[in-house]
Design a protein around this motif. Structure first.
Motif, PDB file in Angstrom:
ATOM      1  N   LEU A 192      48.992  29.642  19.961  1.00 38.00           N
ATOM      2  CA  LEU A 192      49.126  30.288  21.382  1.00 38.00           C
ATOM      3  C   LEU A 192      48.115  31.119  22.034  1.00 38.00           C
ATOM      4  CD1 LEU A 192      52.682  31.723  20.279  1.00 38.00           C
ATOM      5  CD2 LEU A 192      52.221  29.664  21.542  1.00 38.00           C
ATOM      6  N   ARG A 228      57.070  36.982  23.663  1.00 38.29           N
ATOM      7  CA  ARG A 228      56.038  38.048  23.826  1.00 38.29           C
ATOM      8  C   ARG A 228      54.495  37.416  23.921  1.00 38.29           C
ATOM      9  NH1 ARG A 228      55.643  43.472  23.163  1.00 38.29           N
ATOM     10  NH2 ARG A 228      53.885  44.134  22.164  1.00 38.29           N
ATOM     11  N   ALA A 229      54.072  36.541  23.241  1.00 36.57           N
ATOM     12  CA  ALA A 229      52.653  36.079  23.279  1.00 36.57           C
ATOM     13  C   ALA A 229      52.367  35.732  24.845  1.00 36.57           C
ATOM     14  CB  ALA A 229      52.616  35.393  22.167  1.00 36.57           C
ATOM     15  N   PRO A 249      56.550  47.892  22.704  1.00 37.48           N
ATOM     16  CA  PRO A 249      55.920  48.310  24.008  1.00 37.48           C
ATOM     17  C   PRO A 249      54.666  47.401  24.259  1.00 37.48           C
ATOM     18  CG  PRO A 249      55.590  50.057  22.474  1.00 37.48           C
ATOM     19  CD  PRO A 249      56.497  48.939  21.762  1.00 37.48           C
ATOM     20  N   ASP A 298      51.814  49.471  25.617  1.00 35.68           N
ATOM     21  CA  ASP A 298      50.996  50.341  26.002  1.00 35.68           C
ATOM     22  C   ASP A 298      49.473  50.357  25.446  1.00 35.68           C
ATOM     23  OD1 ASP A 298      52.221  50.948  23.426  1.00 35.68           O
ATOM     24  OD2 ASP A 298      51.813  52.816  23.390  1.00 35.68           O
ATOM     25  N   TYR A 299      49.420  49.675  24.406  1.00 33.88           N
ATOM     26  CA  TYR A 299      47.819  49.561  23.759  1.00 33.88           C
ATOM     27  C   TYR A 299      47.161  48.636  25.001  1.00 33.88           C
ATOM     28  CZ  TYR A 299      49.765  50.672  19.209  1.00 33.88           C
ATOM     29  OH  TYR A 299      50.316  51.338  18.335  1.00 33.88           O
ATOM     30  N   PHE A 300      47.902  47.532  25.300  1.00 33.36           N
ATOM     31  CA  PHE A 300      47.355  46.610  26.255  1.00 33.36           C
ATOM     32  C   PHE A 300      46.733  47.148  27.514  1.00 33.36           C
ATOM     33  CE2 PHE A 300      48.941  42.519  24.454  1.00 33.36           C
ATOM     34  CZ  PHE A 300      49.812  42.825  23.363  1.00 33.36           C
ATOM     35  N   PRO A 352      46.235  48.554  14.331  1.00 36.38           N
ATOM     36  CA  PRO A 352      45.652  47.218  14.616  1.00 36.38           C
ATOM     37  C   PRO A 352      46.650  46.204  15.204  1.00 36.38           C
ATOM     38  CG  PRO A 352      45.482  47.839  12.337  1.00 36.38           C
ATOM     39  CD  PRO A 352      46.328  48.872  12.811  1.00 36.38           C
ATOM     40  N   VAL A 396      47.824  43.008  16.794  1.00 39.91           N
ATOM     41  CA  VAL A 396      47.456  41.565  17.004  1.00 39.91           C
ATOM     42  C   VAL A 396      47.463  41.207  18.252  1.00 39.91           C
ATOM     43  CG1 VAL A 396      48.034  39.122  16.509  1.00 39.91           C
ATOM     44  CG2 VAL A 396      48.420  40.792  14.647  1.00 39.91           C
ATOM     45  N   ASP A 438      55.836  39.314   8.603  1.00 39.15           N
ATOM     46  CA  ASP A 438      56.426  37.760   8.925  1.00 39.15           C
ATOM     47  C   ASP A 438      56.953  37.217   7.764  1.00 39.15           C
ATOM     48  OD1 ASP A 438      56.199  38.091  11.608  1.00 39.15           O
ATOM     49  OD2 ASP A 438      54.432  36.839  11.841  1.00 39.15           O
ATOM     50  N   GLU A 452      59.854  48.608  13.647  1.00 36.79           N
ATOM     51  CA  GLU A 452      61.165  49.559  13.331  1.00 36.79           C
ATOM     52  C   GLU A 452      62.329  48.865  13.116  1.00 36.79           C
ATOM     53  OE1 GLU A 452      60.915  50.350  17.800  1.00 36.79           O
ATOM     54  OE2 GLU A 452      59.487  49.377  16.204  1.00 36.79           O
TER      55      GLU A 452
HETATM   56  C1  UD1 Z   1      52.131  39.417  16.270  1.00 37.67           C
HETATM   57  C2  UD1 Z   1      52.683  38.051  15.799  1.00 37.67           C
HETATM   58  C3  UD1 Z   1      53.935  38.219  15.015  1.00 37.67           C
HETATM   59  C4  UD1 Z   1      53.741  39.249  13.855  1.00 37.67           C
HETATM   60  C5  UD1 Z   1      52.813  40.638  14.542  1.00 37.67           C
HETATM   61  C6  UD1 Z   1      52.698  41.680  13.361  1.00 37.67           C
HETATM   62  C7  UD1 Z   1      51.828  36.292  17.439  1.00 37.67           C
HETATM   63  C8  UD1 Z   1      52.388  35.453  18.438  1.00 37.67           C
HETATM   64  N1  UD1 Z   1      52.864  37.272  16.817  1.00 37.67           N
HETATM   65  O1  UD1 Z   1      52.818  39.933  17.182  1.00 37.67           O
HETATM   66  O2  UD1 Z   1      54.497  37.078  14.471  1.00 37.67           O
HETATM   67  O3  UD1 Z   1      54.900  39.754  13.378  1.00 37.67           O
HETATM   68  O4  UD1 Z   1      51.803  40.416  14.976  1.00 37.67           O
HETATM   69  O5  UD1 Z   1      51.677  41.007  12.341  1.00 37.67           O
HETATM   70  O6  UD1 Z   1      50.664  36.460  16.785  1.00 37.67           O
HETATM   71  N2  UD1 Z   1      52.586  47.971  19.566  1.00 37.67           N
HETATM   72  C9  UD1 Z   1      52.557  49.324  20.222  1.00 37.67           C
HETATM   73  N3  UD1 Z   1      52.173  48.914  21.523  1.00 37.67           N
HETATM   74  C10 UD1 Z   1      51.583  47.875  22.090  1.00 37.67           C
HETATM   75  C11 UD1 Z   1      51.219  46.838  20.938  1.00 37.67           C
HETATM   76  C12 UD1 Z   1      51.885  46.986  19.598  1.00 37.67           C
HETATM   77  O7  UD1 Z   1      53.375  50.018  19.938  1.00 37.67           O
HETATM   78  O8  UD1 Z   1      50.846  47.766  22.971  1.00 37.67           O
HETATM   79  C13 UD1 Z   1      53.183  48.067  18.034  1.00 37.67           C
HETATM   80  C14 UD1 Z   1      54.433  47.082  18.086  1.00 37.67           C
HETATM   81  O9  UD1 Z   1      55.553  47.608  18.623  1.00 37.67           O
HETATM   82  C15 UD1 Z   1      54.461  46.897  16.546  1.00 37.67           C
HETATM   83  C16 UD1 Z   1      52.975  46.950  15.996  1.00 37.67           C
HETATM   84  O10 UD1 Z   1      52.213  47.770  17.275  1.00 37.67           O
HETATM   85  O11 UD1 Z   1      55.278  48.063  15.835  1.00 37.67           O
HETATM   86  C17 UD1 Z   1      52.583  45.766  15.881  1.00 37.67           C
HETATM   87  O12 UD1 Z   1      52.580  44.634  16.858  1.00 37.67           O
HETATM   88  P1  UD1 Z   1      51.664  43.546  17.202  1.00 37.67           P
HETATM   89  O13 UD1 Z   1      50.470  43.376  16.094  1.00 37.67           O
HETATM   90  O14 UD1 Z   1      51.079  43.779  18.808  1.00 37.67           O
HETATM   91  O15 UD1 Z   1      52.519  42.576  17.090  1.00 37.67           O
HETATM   92  P2  UD1 Z   1      52.525  41.111  17.945  1.00 37.67           P
HETATM   93  O16 UD1 Z   1      51.128  41.154  18.537  1.00 37.67           O
HETATM   94  O17 UD1 Z   1      53.656  41.248  19.129  1.00 37.67           O
END
Ligand code: UD1
Length: 430
Positions: free
Chosen positions: A26, A102-103, A132, A134-136, A173, A175, A317, A341
Motif C-alpha cells: 500500500l 486507513r492507509a 487519530p 494528530d501525529y500526521f 513510533p 507506522v 497484527d 485500545e
Molecule cells: C499500521 C498497520 C497495521 C498495524 C499498525 C501497528 C498498515 C497499512 N497498517 O497501522 O496493520 O496494526 O500499523 O503496527 O501498515 N496514533 C495516534 N495518532 C496518529 C497516528 C497514530 O494516536 O496520528 C496511534 C494509533 O491510534 C495507534 C498507534 O498510534 O494507537 C499506532 O498506530 P500506527 O502505527 O499509526 O498504525 P497504522 O499506521 O494505522
C-alpha cells in the motif's frame, strides 16, 4: 455476503507460499505519486485493499498496468504492476474512496510534497481503536504546511516553494505517520529528521524504494530517519517484501493443528519475536534456505505470556491469532495489547467456541482448555477474522465465519492455501 466454512480436526502439511505484504504494497503504491516517471512494483498481492487503493490512485491521475508475465516463473507469485503519474490530476481524496481503508489517508504526504496541496478525507479502516491523525498533522505542520479540518477533510497547503525540512519527534513510533512524513520529506527543502520513527520491515521496504527513486535517506531500519530533500524523484523498480503477518498467521495455524509446513519466502528476521514465543510454546521452528519450517505435534502447547510491542517486538497484527492459539494451551497466558485500545473484539467471538478468556482493559487472560467446539461466528476486523478461522481448524465439528470481507482486505487466497495443506475449508458464496 460470503462466509467461510471450516470443519476442524485436520493437521496441516505441505508448503504455503507467502504473498507480498499488504502493509508494504500500500505505501509503495502511494509512493508512485512522488514521481512523474514509472515505478514498477513486483510481488504485489491481489487483495481488496490493493484494489481499492488502485481506484484512489487512478482518481489522482496514476495510470496502473499489470506488466504481462512480470518475469515471474511461479504462477502463484504476486503481480508486477507499473505506475505512471506524469501529472497529478486531482489533489482531493474523497470520502467515498478512502473511508474503508486507513492507509489511503497517507496519500496526503506525496500530494503535499509534489503538488503543494491536498484535500484528504479523514480515514476509516478497522474499528480497533480511535486511530487519530494528530501525529500526521503535527508532522506536516512542522514541515511548514498549513492545515485545516473542513467538513471531515484535512486540507493541507505547503508554503510557497514547497515543504521545508524540520526535526520531528513522533510521540510513539506510528507506522502511518512515519510513512507519510518520510514520503513528504523526500521533496522538502533541506534536512528532515524523524525521531522515534517506526522501524517495521515495511517502512524499510518503502525507504529503500524511495532511495532507488533518488531520495537521500539515512538511518533506514532505525528509530531515526534523516532525509535530505531533493528537487525531484525518478522511476525505479522494487519487490514488495513477504508478508510477515501472513507468515506468522500460518505459523500459528500449524502450531494449533499440528503438522509440518514450509512457509515459503517467509523471513525469520521479520518475525523473530513471534517465532521465539512459538518456540517457547513448544513448536519447532527451523530456518531453511527458502523459508521458515514450522513443525508441531498437535498436542496442547505451553502457555506463554505475551506483551505486544512495535517492531521488533511481538506484532499487534498477530495478537488475535496468538490468543486463539492460547485457548487450547496447557496453562494460563496473559496477553497485553499496547498499541490499540480496542483490539479485543475477537474475545467475544472466541467464547462461542467455548474458549475461556477474561479481558480487563488492555490485558486478556486466557485459560487453556482441552477442546474447542465449532460455532457460528462473525469476523470483526481483519486480523481478528483470521483468528476465528484458525480456531475453526481445530474445533470439533463445523465452524462458519461470516463477514469475511474483512479477511479479503488482507489475506490472499486464504482458503486455497490452507486447503492445499489438508484443511477442510470452503468459501460459501451467496
Ligand atoms: C499500521 C498497520 C497495521 C498495524 C499498525 C501497528 C498498515 C497499512 N497498517 O497501522 O496493520 O496494526 O500499523 O503496527 O501498515 N496514533 C495516534 N495518532 C496518529 C497516528 C497514530 O494516536 O496520528 C496511534 C494509533 O491510534 C495507534 C498507534 O498510534 O494507537 C499506532 O498506530 P500506527 O502505527 O499509526 O498504525 P497504522 O499506521 O494505522
Amino acid at each position: 455476503m460470503d462466509s467461510i466454512s471450516v470443519t476442524g480436526g485436520n493437521q496441516l502439511n505441505g508448503v504455503i507460499p507467502i504473498s507480498g505484504a499488504k502493509n508494504a504494497a500500500l505505501p509503495l503504491m502511494i509512493a508512485s505519486l512522488l514521481t512523474a516517471e514509472e515505478l514498477i512494483l513486483r510481488n504485489v498481492p491481489d487483495l481488496a485493499d490493493v484494489r481499492q487503493l488502485k481506484k484512489i490512485l487512478n482518481n489522482h491521475g496514476v495510470k496502473i498496468e499489470e506488466v504481462a508475465g512480470g518475469g515471474k516463473s511461479d504462477p502463484l507469485a504476486g503481480a508486477t504492476l507499473s505506475f505512471n503519474t506524469p501529472k497529478i490530476t486531482d489533489t482531493c481524496a474523497p470520502y467515498d474512496l478512502v473511508s474503508t481503508m486507513r492507509a489511503s489517508f497517507w496519500v496526503i504526504g506525496p500530494l503535499l510534497a509534489r503538488e503543494h496541496e491536498a484535500r484528504v478525507s479523514l480515514p476509516g479502516g478497522c474499528a480497533i481503536g480511535s486511530r487519530p491523525v494528530d501525529y500526521f498533522i503535527h508532522g506536516l505542520e512542522a514541515l511548514g504546511a498549513h492545515i485545516e479540518i473542513d467538513e471531515g477533510y484535512v486540507v493541507a497547503k505547503a508554503p510557497k516553494g514547497g515543504l521545508i525540512g524540520a526535526m520531528i519527534r513522533l510521540p510513539t513510533p506510528s507506522v502511518g505517520a512515519t510513512h507519510t512524513i518520510l514520503m513528504a520529506a523526500t521533496l522538502a527543502k533541506g534536512t528532515t529528521t524523524i525521531l522515534n520513527a517506526a522501524m517495521e520491515p515495511e517502512i524499510t521496504n518503502v525507504a529503500e524504494c524511495l532511495v532507488a527513486m533518488g531520495a537521500k535517506i539515512t538511518g533506514i531500519g532505525t528509530r531515526t530517519l534523516i532525509i535530505d530533500g531533493v528537487a525531484s524523484l525518478h522511476g525505479a523498480s522494487i519487490d514488495v517484501v513477504p508478508d510477515r503477518i501472513e507468515a506468522g498467521t500460518f505459523a500459528m495455524a500449524v502450531a494449533m493443528t499440528g503438522g509440518d509446513v514450509l512457509l515459503k519466502g517467509a523471513q525469520r528476521q521479520h518475525l523473530q519475536a513471534a517465532l521465539d514465543i512459538l518456540q517457547a510454546n513448544g513448536v519447532k521452528i527451523t530456518e531453511e534456505a527458502d523459508g521458515i519450517r514450522v513443525q508441531a505435534s498437535g498436542d496442547r502447547l505451553r502457555a506463554v505470556d505475551v506483551e505486544i510491542d512495535t517492531f521488533p517486538g511481538f506484532p499487534t497484527d498477530l495478537q488475535a491469532q496468538y490468543m486463539t492459539l492460547m485457548t487450547r494451551a496447557d496453562g494460563i497466558a496473559k496477553i497485553k495489547e499496547t498499541i490499540f485500545e480496542n483490539r479485543f473484539m475477537h474475545v467475544a467471538e472466541l467464547a462461542r467456541f467455548g474458549a475461556k478468556i477474561d479481558s480487563e482493559g488492555q490485558v486478556a487472560t486466557v485459560t487453556g482448555i482441552e477442546k474447542l467446539k465449532g460455532a457460528q461466528v462473525m469476523a470483526t476486523d481483519l486480523r481478528a477474522s483470521v483468528s476465528l478461522v484458525i480456531a475453526g481448524l481445530v474445533a470439533e465439528g463445523e465452524t462458519n465465519v461470516s463477514r469475511i470481507y474483512h479477511l479479503d482486505r488482507g489475506f490472499e487466497r486464504l482458503e486455497e492455501k490452507l486447503g492445499a495443506c489438508g484443511a477442510n475449508i470452503q468459501r460459501i458464496t451467496k
